[in-house]
Write an enzyme that holds these catalytic residues in place. Sequence first.
Site, PDB file in Angstrom:
ATOM      1  N   SER A   1       0.825  -1.211   0.000  1.00 44.62           N
ATOM      2  CA  SER A   1       0.000   0.000   0.000  1.00 44.62           C
ATOM      3  C   SER A   1       0.860   1.263   0.000  1.00 44.62           C
ATOM      4  O   SER A   1       0.382   2.342  -0.308  1.00 44.62           O
ATOM      5  CB  SER A   1      -0.939  -0.005   1.210  1.00 44.62           C
ATOM      6  OG  SER A   1      -0.177  -0.144   2.378  1.00 44.62           O
TER       7      SER A   1
ATOM      8  N   CYS B   1       3.772 -11.769  12.154  1.00 44.18           N
ATOM      9  CA  CYS B   1       4.897 -11.313  12.982  1.00 44.18           C
ATOM     10  C   CYS B   1       4.387 -10.649  14.260  1.00 44.18           C
ATOM     11  O   CYS B   1       5.125  -9.933  14.920  1.00 44.18           O
ATOM     12  CB  CYS B   1       5.810 -10.379  12.190  1.00 44.18           C
ATOM     13  SG  CYS B   1       4.978  -8.904  11.615  1.00 44.18           S
TER      14      CYS B   1
HETATM   15  N1  SAH Z   1       7.509  -8.911   3.300  1.00 36.80           N
HETATM   16  C1  SAH Z   1       8.349  -7.805   3.632  1.00 36.80           C
HETATM   17  C2  SAH Z   1       8.019  -7.161   4.959  1.00 36.80           C
HETATM   18  C3  SAH Z   1       6.584  -6.698   5.074  1.00 36.80           C
HETATM   19  S1  SAH Z   1       6.372  -5.402   6.188  1.00 36.80           S
HETATM   20  C4  SAH Z   1       9.814  -8.249   3.613  1.00 36.80           C
HETATM   21  O1  SAH Z   1      10.122  -9.433   3.410  1.00 36.80           O
HETATM   22  O2  SAH Z   1      10.671  -7.391   3.777  1.00 36.80           O
HETATM   23  C5  SAH Z   1       4.701  -4.995   5.937  1.00 36.80           C
HETATM   24  C6  SAH Z   1       4.418  -4.161   4.717  1.00 36.80           C
HETATM   25  O3  SAH Z   1       3.007  -4.134   4.562  1.00 36.80           O
HETATM   26  C7  SAH Z   1       4.833  -2.694   4.792  1.00 36.80           C
HETATM   27  O4  SAH Z   1       5.688  -2.390   3.720  1.00 36.80           O
HETATM   28  C8  SAH Z   1       3.526  -1.892   4.673  1.00 36.80           C
HETATM   29  O5  SAH Z   1       3.647  -0.714   3.882  1.00 36.80           O
HETATM   30  C9  SAH Z   1       2.609  -2.884   4.009  1.00 36.80           C
HETATM   31  N2  SAH Z   1       1.164  -2.730   4.258  1.00 36.80           N
HETATM   32  C10 SAH Z   1       0.549  -2.430   5.425  1.00 36.80           C
HETATM   33  N3  SAH Z   1      -0.799  -2.490   5.274  1.00 36.80           N
HETATM   34  C11 SAH Z   1      -1.031  -2.853   3.983  1.00 36.80           C
HETATM   35  C12 SAH Z   1      -2.216  -3.119   3.215  1.00 36.80           C
HETATM   36  N4  SAH Z   1      -3.427  -3.008   3.765  1.00 36.80           N
HETATM   37  N5  SAH Z   1      -2.073  -3.486   1.939  1.00 36.80           N
HETATM   38  C13 SAH Z   1      -0.845  -3.609   1.371  1.00 36.80           C
HETATM   39  N6  SAH Z   1       0.292  -3.372   2.039  1.00 36.80           N
HETATM   40  C14 SAH Z   1       0.211  -3.010   3.335  1.00 36.80           C
END
Ligand code: SAH
Length: 394
Positions: free
Chosen positions: A251, A338
């Site tokens: 997002s 997490c």
């Molecule tokens: N998979 C990643 C870490 C994810 S951290 C890795 O391996 O590094 C979580 C991520 O989810 C963040 O970048 C945040 O911007 C995103 N996020 C939070 N809510 C969201 C939503 N409703 N839809 C899509 N992305 C979202």
Amino acid sequence: MNYDIIRLKKGKEESLRRFHPWVFSGAIASMPPELEEGTIVTVLSYDGNVLGTGHYQKGSIAVRMLRFDDAPIDSAFYSDRIAEAWNLRKAAGIINDRSDCYRLIHGEGDFLPGLIVDVYGATAVMQAHSPGIHLSRKIIAESLVNLPGLGLKNIFYKSETTLPFKAGLEPADGYLIGNFETDVAKENGLLFHVDWLKGQKTGFFIDQRDNRALLRQYSCGKDVLNMFCYTGGFSVYALKGGARKVVSVDSSAKAVSLTERNISLNFPESAPHTAIAMDAFKYLDDMADGEFDLIVLDPPAFAKHRSAIPNALRGYQKLNLKAFKKIRRGGIVFTFSCSQAISKEQFRLAVLSAAVDSGRKVRILHQLTQPADHPVNIYHPEGEYLKGLVLHID
Ligand code: SAH
């Protein structure tokens, strides 16, 4: 040592004798009035026996234990702990020619409650989660750069969002030692830009390293959807594993552009990759049935506190259900939580309930967790936070 004394109530010494690293405020019988947050204290049993030494803090966790005797908390103490942590990472084979990016200090898991240190090449990003660690940040930073062989030159302090707001410490993010050199870190031979200045946490989710490596093995010839991609870690590994196409969704527009930069860094020519800034739930609703045969669901922590657990479980159930319904027959889902507040069992039940509602045949292939550079102190099970399942969906 002549530290301030905190005396526990009768019978409250048992958890410290079992090396649990916290003293709760309800266990305290007496302490000096107006003790400053972050002060080093010696904790005694009701009968006056030394139980250990730690950092005092206001709130329900009153002392975070640093050692279970009354020897000094000085620069030699921090150097020893850092050296032990480094030896553990070397023994686990985490530091090698192909990786210069790892968690060096994982709080209670390395017997240094309140301290996180992530290493990216010659730069360490240090985070304080307690006033005591904040007050000790300079000697910790010096111990880090002075440890022979560790090879650290720059220490970036990033605690603006991690310290208790009420402590009024107003920490400023910035370099305690050295300066910016490069933001490129290497993991399993792959390269990543890490944005410790403005990025989430210390800039990169090191904890998914082993799980990303596992995903690479499943990716050959697959159409892969990486939800909540952030820096695009899973996407880079999927492409290296020979994926036919990868779509990354987050997002945050910043995360999407970071993912694109990391794809170009590893595949300068071109790669079958698209990054989309969109809400994950909406993307799953809108996408066609059977478009993907491998889906990664790695959302942010849905439950930051215990009170949020029921809603969070509904969130995991909903998210997984959407993926199960649409994935191609014989597809694979890597699904994670997490949230520290949610147990392995609770997460598995949420996934089970999604499987039931989807009406698909679902099997567990792997049960995943955090890697060895995020060790869990067995006396402090709260330190185990990352849970993952690799599922086969018929
Ligand atoms: N998979 C990643 C870490 C994810 S951290 C890795 O391996 O590094 C979580 C991520 O989810 C963040 O970048 C945040 O911007 C995103 N996020 C939070 N809510 C969201 C939503 N409703 N839809 C899509 N992305 C979202």
